[in-house]
Write an enzyme that holds these catalytic residues in place. Sequence first.
Site, mmCIF file in Angstrom:
data_model
loop_
_atom_site.group_PDB
_atom_site.id
_atom_site.type_symbol
_atom_site.label_atom_id
_atom_site.label_comp_id
_atom_site.label_asym_id
_atom_site.label_seq_id
_atom_site.Cartn_x
_atom_site.Cartn_y
_atom_site.Cartn_z
ATOM 1 C CB CYS A 1 -11.952 -44.312 -49.644
ATOM 2 S SG CYS A 1 -11.891 -46.089 -49.421
ATOM 3 C CG HIS B 1 -10.992 -41.442 -46.787
ATOM 4 N ND1 HIS B 1 -11.877 -42.283 -46.153
ATOM 5 C CD2 HIS B 1 -10.023 -42.253 -47.293
ATOM 6 C CE1 HIS B 1 -11.461 -43.540 -46.258
ATOM 7 N NE2 HIS B 1 -10.339 -43.545 -46.956
#
Length: 411
Positions: free
Chosen positions: A369, A128
């Site tokens: 993300c 992420h």
Amino acid sequence: MSTAAAPFDVTRVRRDFPILAQQVNGHPLVYLDSAASGQRPNAVLRAVERYETHHHSNVHRGVHALSQAATEAFEGARERARRFLNARSRREIVFVRGTTEGINLVAQALARPRLGPGDEILITGLEHHANIVPWQMVCEQTGCTLKVAPIDRRGELDLDRFLGQLTARTRLVAVAHVSNALGTILPVERIVQAAHSCGALVLLDGAQAVPHTAIDVQALGCDFYAFSGHKLYGPTGIGVLFGREELLEEMPPWQGGGDMIRTVSFEKSTYNDLPWKFEAGTPNISGAVGLAAAMDYLEGLGIEAVAAHEQRLLALATAELSRIPGLQIIGTAAHKAAVLSFTLSGCHPHDLGTILDSEGVAIRTGHHCAMPVMTFFDIPATARASFGCYNTEADVYALVAALGKAREVFG
Ligand code: PMP
């Protein structure tokens, strides 16, 4: 007397989550976005309300009754989090805003002062952004180097290449316990053991793991473990950074202000004990109370029972979606948590998400993300369905039906 666990009663579980009873766009809500944020059970909503209604004041050093009640609630939540992670001591439990802040704390208070040119930080290709950008910032600040261990087409970490990239120069390994974009569960025990044998410290990003796996930081052996309350059926704006006491003790504070000091003069300030040294300013007290209630709730259901339920839904959804022409599942690792990313040919994920929403089905679309993951698979985005303790087989079939509608539209 039978010792067999009671079957997982999802109908009863759903009654604990009032938000799920609503209609969206004229359809019963089918919430398949728990990887982005879980919903809150009554137990959490009531704990927060009770605290705000009866006990709120600022914490620490207050002599009046409410301040003591608030301090007790806040520090009680810390003890709850310690038990949740099986950490040795409350001193190892730092309340933060969430996973992102926990990782940034380690980046700025551990890596930045210690690392320099020639040192390396090793992450993986499925991280992420919260476990990429803080390390890039440290590299800019210190001249150290960021290394990235590759993933394969199934979305699994290439463990051999990872091990090959671990050297005496590696000072820190930072990896996701579970990938949010692909669902991959990483072999974190192996990673910790290999990293430690090279003398590197290990941070695990547990944002996606905590709702599905019982975490024992002592058994994992990691140096840091970060997660967010809102993925765990708790409030937003609260999370936990576990850090090994010896390391936290050596680290300088990263934010200055009230609560993190012992003494202040214009010449010099001295710092508070752990963990308050890392908690400058008034904390999210009701968030911590809600998080503790969420931990009680999840453990009350039984994390293993929840995980087994979600695995059944994942298997069903994987089988059903695999049958849809033009649908490709992104992330087919052997060990996955309840996350299903996919694309549908001829239909941009955002359009897909909009059509599904018009059917009351909430999924997430985009890069999640994790832009490097999208780049690796050469796609702009995916649609992602993710499952929580309250999802049902009917939710999976609603997803399949809504995807059928989308296929009619995009033909
Ligand atoms: N890491 C992972 C794997 C995540 O899924 C998320 C949230 N999507 C984060 C980090 C960041 O969590 P937060 O936004 O709650 O800080």
